[in-house]
Design a protein around this motif. Structure first.
Motif, PDB file in Angstrom:
ATOM      1  N   ASP A 185      18.195 -29.183 -16.454  1.00 37.18           N
ATOM      2  CA  ASP A 185      16.898 -28.524 -16.395  1.00 37.18           C
ATOM      3  C   ASP A 185      16.049 -28.815 -17.625  1.00 37.18           C
ATOM      4  N   SER A 186      16.509 -29.719 -18.491  1.00 38.28           N
ATOM      5  CA  SER A 186      15.764 -30.043 -19.700  1.00 38.28           C
ATOM      6  C   SER A 186      14.495 -30.795 -19.345  1.00 38.28           C
ATOM      7  N   HIS A 187      13.367 -30.192 -19.681  1.00 36.10           N
ATOM      8  CA  HIS A 187      12.086 -30.820 -19.353  1.00 36.10           C
ATOM      9  C   HIS A 187      11.944 -32.170 -20.056  1.00 36.10           C
ATOM     10  N   GLY A 188      12.343 -32.222 -21.329  1.00 36.43           N
ATOM     11  CA  GLY A 188      12.189 -33.459 -22.085  1.00 36.43           C
ATOM     12  C   GLY A 188      12.987 -34.607 -21.502  1.00 36.43           C
ATOM     13  N   ILE A 189      14.284 -34.360 -21.216  1.00 37.33           N
ATOM     14  CA  ILE A 189      15.137 -35.412 -20.671  1.00 37.33           C
ATOM     15  C   ILE A 189      14.678 -35.817 -19.278  1.00 37.33           C
ATOM     16  N   ASN A 190      14.327 -34.831 -18.435  1.00 43.08           N
ATOM     17  CA  ASN A 190      13.850 -35.155 -17.095  1.00 43.08           C
ATOM     18  C   ASN A 190      12.558 -35.950 -17.141  1.00 43.08           C
ATOM     19  N   ASN A 191      11.696 -35.627 -18.089  1.00 45.90           N
ATOM     20  CA  ASN A 191      10.443 -36.360 -18.241  1.00 45.90           C
ATOM     21  C   ASN A 191      10.706 -37.804 -18.651  1.00 45.90           C
ATOM     22  N   MET A 192      11.677 -38.007 -19.547  1.00 48.86           N
ATOM     23  CA  MET A 192      12.043 -39.370 -19.956  1.00 48.86           C
ATOM     24  C   MET A 192      12.587 -40.172 -18.773  1.00 48.86           C
ATOM     25  N   LYS A 193      13.458 -39.526 -17.979  1.00 44.89           N
ATOM     26  CA  LYS A 193      14.021 -40.210 -16.812  1.00 44.89           C
ATOM     27  C   LYS A 193      12.941 -40.549 -15.798  1.00 44.89           C
ATOM     28  N   GLN A 194      12.014 -39.615 -15.602  1.00 38.71           N
ATOM     29  CA  GLN A 194      10.944 -39.851 -14.643  1.00 38.71           C
ATOM     30  C   GLN A 194      10.060 -41.017 -15.082  1.00 38.71           C
ATOM     31  N   ARG A 195       9.732 -41.052 -16.369  1.00 43.61           N
ATOM     32  CA  ARG A 195       8.912 -42.158 -16.870  1.00 43.61           C
ATOM     33  C   ARG A 195       9.648 -43.488 -16.730  1.00 43.61           C
ATOM     34  N   SER A 196      10.950 -43.474 -16.970  1.00 39.62           N
ATOM     35  CA  SER A 196      11.731 -44.697 -16.832  1.00 39.62           C
ATOM     36  C   SER A 196      11.699 -45.190 -15.390  1.00 39.62           C
ATOM     37  N   LYS A 197      11.858 -44.282 -14.441  1.00 39.15           N
ATOM     38  CA  LYS A 197      11.836 -44.672 -13.028  1.00 39.15           C
ATOM     39  C   LYS A 197      10.460 -45.177 -12.606  1.00 39.15           C
ATOM     40  N   MET A 198       9.409 -44.617 -13.194  1.00 40.36           N
ATOM     41  CA  MET A 198       8.052 -45.029 -12.831  1.00 40.36           C
ATOM     42  C   MET A 198       7.789 -46.498 -13.141  1.00 40.36           C
ATOM     43  N   ILE A 199       8.505 -47.041 -14.113  1.00 44.87           N
ATOM     44  CA  ILE A 199       8.334 -48.460 -14.458  1.00 44.87           C
ATOM     45  C   ILE A 199       9.562 -49.257 -14.027  1.00 44.87           C
ATOM     46  N   ASN A 200      10.296 -48.696 -13.028  1.00 46.03           N
ATOM     47  CA  ASN A 200      11.476 -49.362 -12.460  1.00 46.03           C
ATOM     48  C   ASN A 200      12.574 -49.583 -13.497  1.00 46.03           C
ATOM     49  N   GLY A 201      12.610 -48.747 -14.513  1.00 46.58           N
ATOM     50  CA  GLY A 201      13.623 -48.883 -15.549  1.00 46.58           C
ATOM     51  C   GLY A 201      14.864 -48.061 -15.251  1.00 46.58           C
ATOM     52  N   HIS A 202      15.921 -48.346 -15.980  1.00 48.86           N
ATOM     53  CA  HIS A 202      17.160 -47.567 -15.882  1.00 48.86           C
ATOM     54  C   HIS A 202      17.468 -47.001 -17.261  1.00 48.86           C
ATOM     55  N   MET A 203      17.669 -45.681 -17.333  1.00 47.00           N
ATOM     56  CA  MET A 203      17.940 -45.032 -18.614  1.00 47.00           C
ATOM     57  C   MET A 203      19.348 -44.464 -18.620  1.00 47.00           C
ATOM     58  N   ASP A 204      20.066 -44.704 -19.702  1.00 48.37           N
ATOM     59  CA  ASP A 204      21.430 -44.201 -19.862  1.00 48.37           C
ATOM     60  C   ASP A 204      21.514 -43.449 -21.183  1.00 48.37           C
ATOM     61  N   ILE A 205      22.085 -42.260 -21.163  1.00 49.87           N
ATOM     62  CA  ILE A 205      22.215 -41.435 -22.369  1.00 49.87           C
ATOM     63  C   ILE A 205      23.684 -41.229 -22.682  1.00 49.87           C
ATOM     64  N   LYS A 206      24.069 -41.509 -23.920  1.00 52.20           N
ATOM     65  CA  LYS A 206      25.417 -41.253 -24.387  1.00 52.20           C
ATOM     66  C   LYS A 206      25.337 -40.354 -25.622  1.00 52.20           C
ATOM     67  N   SER A 207      26.083 -39.267 -25.597  1.00 53.15           N
ATOM     68  CA  SER A 207      26.053 -38.351 -26.735  1.00 53.15           C
ATOM     69  C   SER A 207      27.310 -37.501 -26.738  1.00 53.15           C
ATOM     70  N   ASP A 208      27.753 -37.166 -27.937  1.00 51.93           N
ATOM     71  CA  ASP A 208      28.857 -36.227 -28.127  1.00 51.93           C
ATOM     72  C   ASP A 208      28.519 -35.363 -29.330  1.00 51.93           C
ATOM     73  N   LYS A 209      29.035 -34.153 -29.319  1.00 51.61           N
ATOM     74  CA  LYS A 209      28.764 -33.259 -30.438  1.00 51.61           C
ATOM     75  C   LYS A 209      29.262 -33.866 -31.741  1.00 51.61           C
ATOM     76  N   GLU A 210      28.375 -33.836 -32.732  1.00 52.33           N
ATOM     77  CA  GLU A 210      28.637 -34.370 -34.074  1.00 52.33           C
ATOM     78  C   GLU A 210      28.815 -35.883 -34.092  1.00 52.33           C
ATOM     79  N   GLN A 211      28.504 -36.563 -32.966  1.00 51.85           N
ATOM     80  CA  GLN A 211      28.646 -38.021 -32.911  1.00 51.85           C
ATOM     81  C   GLN A 211      27.313 -38.733 -32.672  1.00 51.85           C
TER      82      GLN A 211
END
Length: 369
Positions: A333-359
């Motif tokens: 439900d994160s507006h920021g992340i969803n907005n990034m994904k939506q913008r990526s799709k609008m230009i036919n892009g693929h977005m991948d996020i990798k994250s871990d706590k403290e990493q």
């Protein structure tokens, strides 16, 4: 409860699709109508972008073997339907005799298959454009009738047309939003920003013509507060309108990092020469990532790699901050992340996020050119 006739079901789905304005909700709702209104007991949809990355975006009543570990067997490995889709060989509804994903899940959790061994598949399309795959299945059924496949064709066409409509509507809305942001940025710069700057200068001058300590302190407070407001206003204007983008995306991002007061380390590979629509959306995605770094990562440094070749633009946004748990439900439900994904799709892009706590966090975007 009695199932609706084929015509009534198609009418129900069409009415639902005409009212829905969000792509993922639309696909899930249409799939639910299909499963509840037919003899199919389960179904799932893969959304496939131009980079041919299948994303499981919706599923209804999957058996335990397929839903285990966040649908692990549905999301890993390869399968015939996706390969045929990618190779342009899947053009109509088809029976899948042997599905490697279902086979692997059934071997691991044989007692939880609910009789699902085979499925039917159909591409989601509108005209010559394809957007993904609609798959359905029923217990102990190894093939599906021509009538079943014709129904799938009709529903897939409805969903594909709705996806295309939403894409076009979103593009129109985005153009309107850009125009409105530019207007607001101009108004804020020409009015509020100038007034705040005038207050700051007046307070500074007033300090020099009074000898009263109380008055000097008051004018000093007004000057400092006005300067903070000016800084905030400049940041807001930059978020509304990417001033400096005409000098290139790197220049604009460097300027924005100065306003945010974070360090931006940029590495460029190749000549970055992008169409304006791609450049604008990539700028906004990176801007959002930098804002997240500033607010949440507990670090003041963002690393950016921009690489362009003959076929694609590759963007890597990295920070070594506190990171986060990708499995947290609130991220959906994160507006920021969803907005990034939506913008990526609008230009036919693929977005991948990798994250871990403290990493730290690593965001990768690939855009075909």
């Amino acid at each position: 409860m009695e199932k609706p006739t084929r015509l009534a079901l198609l009418k129900e789905i069409a009415e639902f699709l005409n009212e829905e304005t969000e792509t993922y909700n639309m696909m899930h709702g249409a799939l639910k109508y299909l499963i509840e209104g037919t003899a199919f007991t389960t179904g799932w949809i893969f959304f496939i972008d131009d980079a041919s990355q299948p994303e499981l975006v919706s599923h209804v009543d999957l058996p335990g073997a397929l839903s285990k570990d966040n649908c692990k067997y549905m999301c890993e490995g390869t399968c015939w339907c996706v390969q045929a889709y990618q190779n342009k060989r899947l053009t109509k509804a088809s029976n899948i005799i042997n599905c490697s994903r279902i086979n692997l899940a059934n071997r691991a959790y044989h007692e939880e298959t609910e009789g699902i061994t085979h499925h039917a598949t159909v591409p989601l399309r509108s005209g010559d454009e394809q957007f993904g795959l609609l798959n359905v299945a029923s217990p102990n059924q190894t093939s599906y009738s021509e009538e079943d496949l014709e129904l799938l064709e009709s529903v897939a066409f409805q969903i594909g047309s709705a996806i295309k409509r939403i894409i076009l509507t979103d593009q129109e809305k985005e153009a309107a939003r850009i125009n409105e942001r530019n207007r607001l940025a101009r108004d804020l710069h020409d009015s509020v920003n100038q007034l705040l700057f005038s207050v700051k200068l007046t307070a500074h001058a007033a300090q020099g013509i009074t000898n009263e300590t109380v008055s000097k302190n008051a004018f000093n407070l007004i000057e400092n507060t006005s300067q903070q407001a000016v800084n905030e206003m400049r940041s807001l204007i930059w978020q509304l309108k990417p001033v400096g983008l005409e000098h290139g995306i790197v220049h604009a991002l460097k300027k924005y990092s100065e306003i945010l007061q974070i360090e931006l380390s940029v590495q460029v590979e190749g000549l970055i020469n992008l169409p304006s629509v791609i450049e604008e959306n990539i700028y906004r995605i990176i801007q959002e990532a930098m804002n997240n770094t500033k607010k949440h990562a507990n670090t003041n440094t963002t690393y950016l790699i921009l690489a362009q070749n003959a076929t694609s633009l590759i963007v890597d946004i990295i920070d070594h901050g506190s990171g986060f748990d990708l499995g947290q439900s609130q991220l959906k439900d994160s507006h920021g992340i969803n907005n990034m994904k939506q913008r990526s799709k609008m230009i036919n892009g693929h977005m991948d996020i990798k994250s871990d706590k403290e990493q730290g966090t690593h965001i990768n975007i690939t855009v075909p050119l």
